[in-house]
Structures are given as structure tokens and as C-alpha cells.
Design a protein around this motif. Structure first.
Motif, PDB file in Angstrom:
ATOM      1  N   CYS A  54      31.589  45.074  19.452  1.00 56.84           N
ATOM      2  CA  CYS A  54      32.040  46.015  18.423  1.00 56.84           C
ATOM      3  C   CYS A  54      30.958  46.150  17.339  1.00 56.84           C
ATOM      4  O   CYS A  54      30.482  45.154  16.810  1.00 56.84           O
ATOM      5  CB  CYS A  54      33.342  45.502  17.820  1.00 56.84           C
ATOM      6  N   CYS A  57      32.586  44.559  13.883  1.00 60.39           N
ATOM      7  CA  CYS A  57      32.894  43.139  13.685  1.00 60.39           C
ATOM      8  C   CYS A  57      32.163  42.205  14.650  1.00 60.39           C
ATOM      9  O   CYS A  57      32.130  41.010  14.434  1.00 60.39           O
ATOM     10  CB  CYS A  57      34.399  42.910  13.802  1.00 60.39           C
ATOM     11  N   ASN A  59      33.091  41.678  17.730  1.00 56.58           N
ATOM     12  CA  ASN A  59      34.030  41.229  18.757  1.00 56.58           C
ATOM     13  C   ASN A  59      33.673  41.860  20.112  1.00 56.58           C
ATOM     14  O   ASN A  59      33.044  42.907  20.170  1.00 56.58           O
ATOM     15  CB  ASN A  59      35.426  41.698  18.337  1.00 56.58           C
ATOM     16  N   CYS A  68      36.400  48.086  17.770  1.00 54.45           N
ATOM     17  CA  CYS A  68      37.387  47.453  18.643  1.00 54.45           C
ATOM     18  C   CYS A  68      38.807  47.618  18.098  1.00 54.45           C
ATOM     19  O   CYS A  68      39.017  48.098  16.989  1.00 54.45           O
ATOM     20  CB  CYS A  68      37.052  45.974  18.787  1.00 54.45           C
ATOM     21  N   CYS A  71      39.588  46.035  14.688  1.00 50.73           N
ATOM     22  CA  CYS A  71      39.047  46.772  13.540  1.00 50.73           C
ATOM     23  C   CYS A  71      39.843  48.030  13.242  1.00 50.73           C
ATOM     24  O   CYS A  71      39.884  48.490  12.109  1.00 50.73           O
ATOM     25  CB  CYS A  71      37.587  47.154  13.794  1.00 50.73           C
TER      26      CYS A  71
END
Ligand code: ZN
Length: 197
Positions: A54, A57, A59, A68, A71
Motif C-alpha cells: 500500500c 501505509c 501494508n 489498502c 487505509c
């Protein structure tokens, strides 16, 4: 053949928790089980085609879902940001069910001994994220070792001028371990008993 074996072993040895010796054993085990080796090769290719990180973030997320789900989920709290070292830590904290804010993965930590500092992580991007102004608390959910402590101190100083609280996980977690080794119950406890840094 020898070079091909060595190549695979040296790649495996770069994974966390895999030493040179076990990387060699894994390589030989794969080589003597051709169906397993092929399944793994196909699965890795498939994973590579589907997964990405992502942009917001860090991730793990599907290639067609960036930012993602964590988020973009509007039910999550924008005011609390949990900072972790690795995307794998996000999975563990999510599993504990104890956190409903947003995440940020640093993608590493400082290792002054190896000359690795802020430039080796996504610190710059974290500072920008805080500067957006929505965040009121940053929770440093880093591991409990010398590198993580160096990272925490740096972040505390870097965020000092911002009108936010900086906290860290309660140290119920044994030294030398950390987020990656904690079970859900311990993690949830460490989150709810977090302390100002
Ligand atoms: Zn995200």
C-alpha cells in the motif's frame, strides 16, 4: 546445477529467521521434491502478480486495491496511527482485534551499528503523514531491541514539534522479542496499557 542450488539458497537465506544452513537444507529438500518445487515456483509467481505494498501505509494489498482496505475503511479512526516496523506486524495487530486506527509500516528500523539510519526507512513519509493534521496520537509498536529503541528516540524527537501524543506499547513483551513474537492477548494488553514516550 551447483550454481542454481546456491542461488536459491542465498535467496532463502535473506528471509527473516532463515540462516545459511537451513537455507541450504530447504533448497535440497525442494530439489528432491520436484512437485513441491514447481508448486512453490508457480505460487510465488502468482503472489508476485497479485500483491503489492500500500502506497499509504505499507501494508500488503492486492495490486488493484491501493490504498489498502485498512487505509480506506471509513469506520477506522484517523486520529490514531500505529507505527510498526514491518507489514507482517500489521497482520498480527489486526488479528488481536485491539486496534481500530490507521497503520504505518516503517519498512525497517535504524541500525546505527551498520550505518543504517532514517534513510533506510519510510520515516520521511511518516512525518508527512503526521503533517496532514488528522493524527492526534502516534503509537510506536516497535520491537524491543536496541535498533527499535534508536528508531523510537529518533521518531519522538522528529515529532516533538507536532501537537500530538507519542506513545509506545507497554513493555509486557519480553526484551529481545517484540510485536512479531507476541500472541494476540499479550499484544492487546500492550496496546491498551501503552505509555507516553
Ligand atoms: Zn494502507
Amino acid at each position: 546445477v551447483h550454481e542454481a542450488l546456491e542461488k536459491v539458497a542465498s535467496l532463502l537465506a535473506r528471509l527473516p529467521g532463515v540462516g545459511k544452513r537451513s537455507a541450504e537444507r530447504m533448497t535440497v529438500a525442494l530439489a528432491r521434491q520436484p512437485p513441491l518445487m514447481r508448486d512453490l515456483a508457480v505460487s510465488l509467481r502468482d503472489l508476485d502478480a497479485r500483491v503489492s505494498l500500500c502506497d499509504r501505509c505499507g501494508n500488503l494489498t492486492a495490486r488493484d486495491q491501493n490504498p489498502c482496505r485498512l487505509c480506506t475503511d471509513s469506520r477506522r479512526d484517523d486520529a490514531v496511527l500505529c507505527v510498526v516496523e514491518d507489514p507482517g506486524d500489521i497482520v498480527l495487530i489486526e488479528r488481536s482485534g485491539a486496534f481500530r486506527g490507521r497503520y504505518f509500516a516503517l519498512m525497517g528500523k535504524f541500525s546505527p551499528g551498520r550505518g543504517e539510519g532514517p534513510q533506510n526507512t519510510r520515516v520521511e513519509s511518516l512525518i508527512q503523514r503526521v503533517a496532514e493534521g488528522l493524527i492526534q496520537e502516534v503509537i510506536l509498536a516497535l520491537n524491543a531491541d536496541v535498533e527499535s529503541d534508536a528508531t523510537s528516540s529518533f521518531l519522538r524527537d522528529a515529532l516533538k514539534s507536532r501537537p500530538i501524543r507519542v506513545t509506545r506499547l507497554a513493555r509486557g513483551i519480553p526484551a529481545g522479542s517484540g510485536v512479531a513474537y507476541s500472541d494476540s492477548v499479550t499484544l492487546a494488553g500492550a496496546l491498551s496499557a501503552r505509555q507516553p514516550l
